[in-house]
Design a protein around this motif. Structure first.
Motif, PDB file in Angstrom:
ATOM      1  N   ILE A  69      33.031  44.395  41.703  1.00 13.51           N
ATOM      2  CA  ILE A  69      33.561  45.057  40.514  1.00 13.51           C
ATOM      3  C   ILE A  69      35.060  45.576  40.700  1.00 13.51           C
ATOM      4  O   ILE A  69      35.972  45.327  39.986  1.00 13.51           O
ATOM      5  CB  ILE A  69      32.751  46.168  39.876  1.00 13.51           C
ATOM      6  N   TRP A  70      35.160  46.540  41.736  1.00 19.77           N
ATOM      7  CA  TRP A  70      36.592  46.824  42.017  1.00 19.77           C
ATOM      8  C   TRP A  70      37.499  46.021  42.169  1.00 19.77           C
ATOM      9  O   TRP A  70      38.772  45.830  41.492  1.00 19.77           O
ATOM     10  CB  TRP A  70      36.571  47.976  43.062  1.00 19.77           C
ATOM     11  N   ILE A  71      37.305  44.885  43.022  1.00 24.39           N
ATOM     12  CA  ILE A  71      37.971  44.042  43.266  1.00 24.39           C
ATOM     13  C   ILE A  71      38.313  43.061  42.156  1.00 24.39           C
ATOM     14  O   ILE A  71      39.531  42.550  41.832  1.00 24.39           O
ATOM     15  CB  ILE A  71      37.358  42.864  44.453  1.00 24.39           C
ATOM     16  N   TRP A  72      37.267  42.689  41.221  1.00 19.69           N
ATOM     17  CA  TRP A  72      37.319  41.915  40.106  1.00 19.69           C
ATOM     18  C   TRP A  72      38.606  42.758  39.108  1.00 19.69           C
ATOM     19  O   TRP A  72      39.319  42.139  38.619  1.00 19.69           O
ATOM     20  CB  TRP A  72      36.241  41.671  39.472  1.00 19.69           C
ATOM     21  N   GLN A  73      38.100  44.066  38.648  1.00 18.77           N
ATOM     22  CA  GLN A  73      38.939  44.671  38.119  1.00 18.77           C
ATOM     23  C   GLN A  73      40.443  44.857  38.383  1.00 18.77           C
ATOM     24  O   GLN A  73      41.609  44.937  37.691  1.00 18.77           O
ATOM     25  CB  GLN A  73      38.563  46.070  37.670  1.00 18.77           C
ATOM     26  N   THR A  74      40.618  44.914  39.674  1.00 19.21           N
ATOM     27  CA  THR A  74      42.081  45.156  40.424  1.00 19.21           C
ATOM     28  C   THR A  74      42.691  43.903  40.392  1.00 19.21           C
ATOM     29  O   THR A  74      43.813  43.848  39.924  1.00 19.21           O
ATOM     30  CB  THR A  74      41.834  45.878  41.732  1.00 19.21           C
ATOM     31  N   TYR A  75      42.233  42.806  40.667  1.00 21.46           N
ATOM     32  CA  TYR A  75      43.020  41.577  40.972  1.00 21.46           C
ATOM     33  C   TYR A  75      42.825  40.688  39.865  1.00 21.46           C
ATOM     34  O   TYR A  75      43.595  39.655  39.829  1.00 21.46           O
ATOM     35  CB  TYR A  75      42.476  40.928  42.216  1.00 21.46           C
ATOM     36  N   PHE A  76      41.838  40.595  38.927  1.00 19.57           N
ATOM     37  CA  PHE A  76      41.582  39.422  38.137  1.00 19.57           C
ATOM     38  C   PHE A  76      41.509  39.877  36.720  1.00 19.57           C
ATOM     39  O   PHE A  76      41.139  39.041  35.662  1.00 19.57           O
ATOM     40  CB  PHE A  76      40.235  38.967  38.617  1.00 19.57           C
ATOM     41  N   SER A  77      41.620  41.167  36.116  1.00 21.03           N
ATOM     42  CA  SER A  77      41.742  41.485  34.661  1.00 21.03           C
ATOM     43  C   SER A  77      42.777  42.229  34.649  1.00 21.03           C
ATOM     44  O   SER A  77      43.544  42.577  35.172  1.00 21.03           O
ATOM     45  CB  SER A  77      40.167  42.146  34.426  1.00 21.03           C
TER      46      SER A  77
END
Length: 77
Positions: A69-77
């Motif tokens: 989730i952290w990766i998704w929120q940091t790099y994709f949203s």
């Protein structure tokens, strides 16, 4: 049995991880996050899983889902 267990643990870990990270998702996304986290956590905590059993597997799944989730929120949203 292994696939069913992965889905159950993944769903639980995904649910908890999305709540910890304050992320609103649908059921399929939550389960996918949990399964992805379970796979990542299983790789990261493979040694502990052998030593501590299923408890370490759940902790690994939860930590993996939070990381995903952290990766998704940091790099994709």
């Amino acid at each position: 049995m292994g696939i069913v267990w992965l889905i159950i643990v993944g769903a639980a870990a995904g649910f908890l991880a999305t709540r910890f990270m304050d992320m609103e998702t649908n059921v399929i996304t939550t389960v996918a996050i949990g399964i992805g986290g379970a796979l990542m956590g299983g790789l990261l905590l493979g040694l502990l899983k052998g030593l501590l059993g299923m408890a370490a597997g759940f902790v690994g799944a939860l930590l993996g889902a939070v990381l995903l989730i952290w990766i998704w929120q940091t790099y994709f949203s």
